[in-house]
Design a protein around this motif. Sequence first.
Motif, short mmCIF file in Angstrom:
data_model
loop_
_atom_site.label_atom_id
_atom_site.label_comp_id
_atom_site.label_asym_id
_atom_site.label_seq_id
_atom_site.Cartn_x
_atom_site.Cartn_y
_atom_site.Cartn_z
N GLN A 156 -3.40 5.28 11.03
CA GLN A 156 -3.29 3.70 10.50
C GLN A 156 -4.35 3.06 9.89
N LEU A 157 -4.19 3.14 8.12
CA LEU A 157 -4.96 3.05 7.79
C LEU A 157 -5.27 1.82 6.94
N ASP A 158 -6.50 0.54 7.00
CA ASP A 158 -6.21 -0.17 6.03
C ASP A 158 -7.11 -0.14 4.96
N THR A 209 1.51 19.98 5.65
CA THR A 209 1.15 19.26 6.68
C THR A 209 1.54 18.21 6.01
N ALA A 210 1.78 16.87 6.72
CA ALA A 210 1.69 15.12 6.26
C ALA A 210 0.92 14.43 6.92
N VAL A 211 -0.17 13.62 6.08
CA VAL A 211 -0.89 12.62 7.25
C VAL A 211 -0.36 11.74 6.13
N LEU A 212 0.24 10.80 7.51
CA LEU A 212 0.80 9.62 6.44
C LEU A 212 0.06 8.12 6.89
N ALA A 213 -0.71 8.11 6.17
CA ALA A 213 -1.45 6.57 6.02
C ALA A 213 -0.56 5.26 5.61
N VAL A 214 -0.25 4.80 7.16
CA VAL A 214 -0.10 3.18 6.77
C VAL A 214 -0.86 1.77 7.01
N ARG A 215 -0.76 1.06 7.19
CA ARG A 215 -1.79 0.06 7.54
C ARG A 215 -1.09 -0.42 9.37
N ILE A 262 -1.80 14.62 2.23
CA ILE A 262 -1.92 12.85 2.54
C ILE A 262 -1.96 12.35 1.50
N ILE A 263 -0.72 11.06 2.08
CA ILE A 263 -0.41 10.21 1.46
C ILE A 263 -0.24 8.47 1.92
N THR A 264 -1.37 8.07 1.05
CA THR A 264 -1.35 6.36 1.53
C THR A 264 -0.70 5.26 1.07
N GLY A 265 -0.14 4.27 1.71
CA GLY A 265 0.69 3.57 1.74
C GLY A 265 2.99 3.94 1.92
N CYS A 274 -2.35 9.16 -4.14
CA CYS A 274 -2.70 7.54 -3.78
C CYS A 274 -1.69 7.22 -3.85
N ASN A 275 -0.56 6.43 -3.22
CA ASN A 275 0.32 5.64 -3.74
C ASN A 275 0.44 4.17 -2.81
N ALA A 276 -0.73 3.70 -2.06
CA ALA A 276 -0.55 2.28 -1.67
C ALA A 276 -1.04 1.13 -2.31
N PHE A 277 -0.62 0.03 -3.02
CA PHE A 277 -1.25 -1.11 -3.78
C PHE A 277 -0.98 -2.01 -3.24
N TYR A 278 -1.55 -2.82 -3.90
CA TYR A 278 -0.79 -4.43 -3.13
C TYR A 278 -0.82 -5.47 -4.51
N TRP A 279 -0.43 -6.81 -4.11
CA TRP A 279 -0.56 -7.88 -5.54
C TRP A 279 -0.28 -8.65 -4.43
N ASN A 280 -0.79 -10.44 -5.19
CA ASN A 280 -0.09 -11.63 -4.67
C ASN A 280 -0.20 -11.88 -5.48
N LEU A 281 1.12 -13.00 -6.52
CA LEU A 281 1.52 -13.56 -7.63
C LEU A 281 1.64 -14.21 -7.05
N CYS A 282 1.23 -15.10 -5.83
CA CYS A 282 1.59 -16.79 -4.91
C CYS A 282 0.04 -17.11 -4.96
N ARG A 283 -0.39 -16.60 -5.20
CA ARG A 283 -1.75 -17.24 -4.12
C ARG A 283 -2.87 -17.21 -4.94
N GLU A 284 -4.15 -18.07 -5.78
CA GLU A 284 -5.27 -17.69 -5.88
C GLU A 284 -6.06 -16.33 -5.83
N THR A 285 -7.20 -15.83 -6.85
CA THR A 285 -8.15 -14.72 -5.86
C THR A 285 -8.25 -14.90 -4.42
N GLU A 286 -8.11 -13.55 -4.12
CA GLU A 286 -8.24 -13.09 -2.70
C GLU A 286 -9.12 -12.37 -2.92
N LEU A 287 -10.02 -12.65 -1.75
CA LEU A 287 -11.37 -11.72 -1.51
C LEU A 287 -11.14 -10.36 -0.20
N THR A 288 -11.05 -9.10 0.27
CA THR A 288 -11.70 -8.90 1.23
C THR A 288 -13.06 -9.02 2.20
#
Length: 334
Positions: free
Chosen positions: A64-66, A30-36, A6-9, A97-111
Amino acid sequence: MAGTIIITGANSSLAIPAIGHLLTKYPDYTAVLAVRNTSGSDNNTRRLRSTIAKHPGSKTSIHQLDLADLSAVHKFADDIIDKIRRGSLPPLASLLCNAFYWNLCRETELTGDGYEKSLQVIHIAHAALILRLLGHFHSDGGRVVLFSSDAHWPGKNGLEKYPPNIPDELDLLGKPGPDPTPDNLGRGFQRYARAKLAIVAWMYALNRYLNEEPGLRNITAVAINPGTLSDSRALRTNCPPMLVFMSRFVFQPLRPLLRFMDPTMRTSAEASVDVVDLAVRAVHPQDRGYFTMLKHDDSAPESMELRTQQLLWKKTLEWARITQENTVLVKAFT
């Protein structure tokens, strides 16, 4: 031993060449490929499909995986478990576990779950996925590959303005208040670096618990700093114009020169080979711990503190909605 990886991102700068390498060199997996976003409107997912199309007959599927939605993470895990039990997927060989997130343009974001977004995507969601799926690895074991960065070590990354740390009050890590200073680049990078620090510290605890369970001892977890990836789309996503400019007109064209100053600077394609070879245990088959590229290395001192690891472990179980009923790692709750 083949099995499911399984590969995320899976449509990221590093993952696409990694999948090309996997399907070329290790076609039995067998590759299970997860993307948003699985739709054809996403340019990166189209590139992923194009890569897969070069390997007709490969055993791949895109899902699909968010990771910013913990309910979606648990539903994805349920689906994988069901497929393995029914035999439509072979047992797991690796979680990458490859997926990541950053945001260098806005203030703190909550999910929507209420957690700081970088922490949830990089750490909490991956921890949930790993702990849900541990009971469904191949009988010969397997590998969990987590992604770190030199950013997790205070003072090692040029973008750092505020050192990463694990606060004593862990709720401030998961649900921080407003940024103490109006500095989106500096604070955004600190949030990203803290998430990378958290996943490394958690990795050490995971390995201890795996080693205590007779049926899980052959599953090894590693955290890899894949290097400074000069062509990564991350340097052009949620970034201020200055960083986008540097990525296009400094980091990429001057990579051979910059490599003399930073030996880890390389392309995503170069890094992808190391990552896949680690995932299938073609290199360091029984090893655990932290790597810089393919070399054993020390991680940041705070990540190696036993107290920090254990406090973070317990809090992560809570954040990730892991209970004794939905993981086989029963000693995790002692």
